[in-house]
Write an enzyme that holds these catalytic residues in place. Structure first.
Site, PDB file in Angstrom:
ATOM      1  N   SER A 125      -8.085  -9.373   1.554  1.00  6.71           N
ATOM      2  CA  SER A 125      -7.141 -10.316   1.074  1.00  6.71           C
ATOM      3  C   SER A 125      -6.568 -11.170   2.139  1.00  6.71           C
ATOM      4  CB  SER A 125      -6.042  -9.879   0.161  1.00  6.71           C
ATOM      5  OG  SER A 125      -5.084 -10.916  -0.127  1.00  6.71           O
ATOM      6  N   TYR A 150       1.108  -3.530  -1.578  1.00  9.25           N
ATOM      7  CA  TYR A 150      -0.018  -4.115  -2.082  1.00  9.25           C
ATOM      8  C   TYR A 150      -0.827  -4.772  -0.754  1.00  9.25           C
ATOM      9  CZ  TYR A 150      -3.868  -7.211  -3.210  1.00  9.25           C
ATOM     10  OH  TYR A 150      -5.298  -7.670  -3.468  1.00  9.25           O
ATOM     11  N   LYS A 154      -4.098  -3.246   1.921  1.00  8.77           N
ATOM     12  CA  LYS A 154      -5.395  -4.024   2.351  1.00  8.77           C
ATOM     13  C   LYS A 154      -5.351  -3.837   3.935  1.00  8.77           C
ATOM     14  CE  LYS A 154      -6.849  -5.281  -1.772  1.00  8.77           C
ATOM     15  NZ  LYS A 154      -8.003  -4.649  -2.104  1.00  8.77           N
TER      16      LYS A 154
END
Ligand code: NAD
Ligand code: UD1
Length: 334
Positions: A125, A150, A154
């Site tokens: 992302s 989150y 990643k």
């Protein structure tokens, strides 16, 4: 090729499965359905007319189960979408995010290694860039400074993949950094189905349009952008899916690509495009900034174009049209 797609019942995974089937690949999906529905499989079969799609309901953290699946199906490559993705939820349940995203990926990679399946396309992302120093953002921009668990998962997975590659260069790994995926397949049969009140802009707009929600809050009109609202690089999910096929085709060694359009649109731009294309008024108010948001984020997508021959083709009007087509045909999701 014979491809395993983890998280293939989800929003981006389902559009990619469709594209893989249409390109003649053999696909097996593993999904635990924690954020998706089995109905997706019927819809994909309906659109493609292809019935040979294998589904295994399983958690990627089930190492023994995964091993059995790998031994049975003999995959050539894995596309790995499975994971949890809600920024707000990740601040409340960080351990679940680290366990599912980082732990789950480590288990998957171990099973791949044992099965000698060493080709992987991973869903990363633009969040890994944190608050970028400048835009457009190229792949060489510094990563880090993530503001929520989150985003950190990643970043950690990206690091795990580069460490893995450094240890064994027979792996082929693509880390695809998505910007803001929106829209839906033009059939309106598959699309994004967020549970509860959406956090992201486009599903919020479509639910205001359908009358499910009363009013959109525009988070901030005092950013250093042309109209003061936040600017993002929205990319049509069908273009994004096509990027995965190109990455798989060209994959050699460890590679990292931005998948975005290279164009930034403000929140007010998106509202206006939605209203113009769909002829529906969106009721909105200006609200305070949302914590953790940045002013502007859009890609320099030229590396993917020069190395993969991939470029986003669908514009903001197609994105808002297809987002609304999906929402209006499926007011309660799947
Ligand atoms: P999604 O939630 O729609 O899809 C994820 C799928 O994975 C779901 O079907 C879910 O049931 C499944 N899943 C979750 N944990 C699992 C587990 N442990 N085992 C098996 N299946 C599991 O999300 P999406 O929007 O399609 O995103 C796909 C990937 O792309 C995610 O990794 C996400 O972090 C990443 N990503 C998404 C966006 C976005 O805006 N949607 C942006 C950047 C990156
Ligand atoms: C968010 C996540 C990001 C994740 C991405 C894709 C945060 C801080 N970031 O990105 O990590 O990779 O989703 O899932 O959550 N907006 C409104 N009103 C709304 C919703 C959004 O004005 O009700 C604005 C936001 O302030 C932003 C833009 O719309 O300027 C896009 O927001 P959103 O769709 O949530 O995506 P990001 O914040 O870019």
């Amino acid at each position: 090729m014979n491809i395993l797609v983890t998280g293939g019942c989800g929003y981006i995974g389902s559009h990619t499965v469709l594209a893989l089937l249409e390109a003649g690949h053999k696909v097996t999906i593993i999904d635990n359905l924690c954020n998706s529905s089995r109905e997706v499989l019927e819809r994909i079969k309906n659109i493609t007319g292809i019935n040979e799609l294998t589904f295994v309901e399983m958690d990627i953290r089930d190492a023994d189960g995964l091993e059995i699946v790998f031994n049975h199906y003999k995959f050539d490559a894995v596309m790995h979408f499975a994971g949890l993705k809600s920024v707000g939820e990740s601040t409340k349940k960080p351990l679940e995010y680290y366990d599912n995203n980082v732990g789950g990926t480590a288990i998957l990679l171990n099973v791949m290694k044992h099965a000698n399946v060493k080709t992987l396309v991973f869903s990363s992302s633009a969040t890994v860039y944190g608050d970028p120093i400048s835009v457009p953002i190229s792949e060489t921009a510094p990563t880090g400074g993530t503001t929520n668990p989150y985003g950190t998962t990643k970043l950690m997975i990206e690091q795990m993949l580069s460490d893995l590659y450094a240890s064994d260069q027979s792996w082929n790994i693509a880390r695809l950094r998505y910007f803001n995926p929106v829209g839906a397949h033009e059939s309106g049969l598959i699309g994004e189905d967020p549970g509860g009140i959406p956090n992201n802009l486009m599903p919020y707009i479509t639910q205001v349009a359908s009358g499910k929600l009363d009013e959109l809050s525009v988070y901030g009109d005092d950013y250093d952008t042309a109209d003061g609202s936040g600017v993002r690089d929205y990319i049509h999910v069908v273009d994004l899916a096509a990027g995965h096929l190109k990455a798989l085709d060209k994959l050699e060694g460890l590679a990292t690509y931005n998948l975005g359009t290279g164009k930034g649109y403000s929140v007010l731009d998106v509202i206006k495009a939605f209203e113009d294309v769909n002829d529906i008024k969106i009721s909105y108010k200006i609200a305070p900034r949302r914590e953790g948001d940045i002013a502007s984020c859009y890609a320099d997508p030229t590396l993917a174009e020069s190395e993969l021959g991939w470029k986003a083709n669908k514009d903001i009007n197609q994105m808002v049209r297809d987002a609304w087509n999906w929402q209006s045909k499926n007011p309660t999701g799947y």
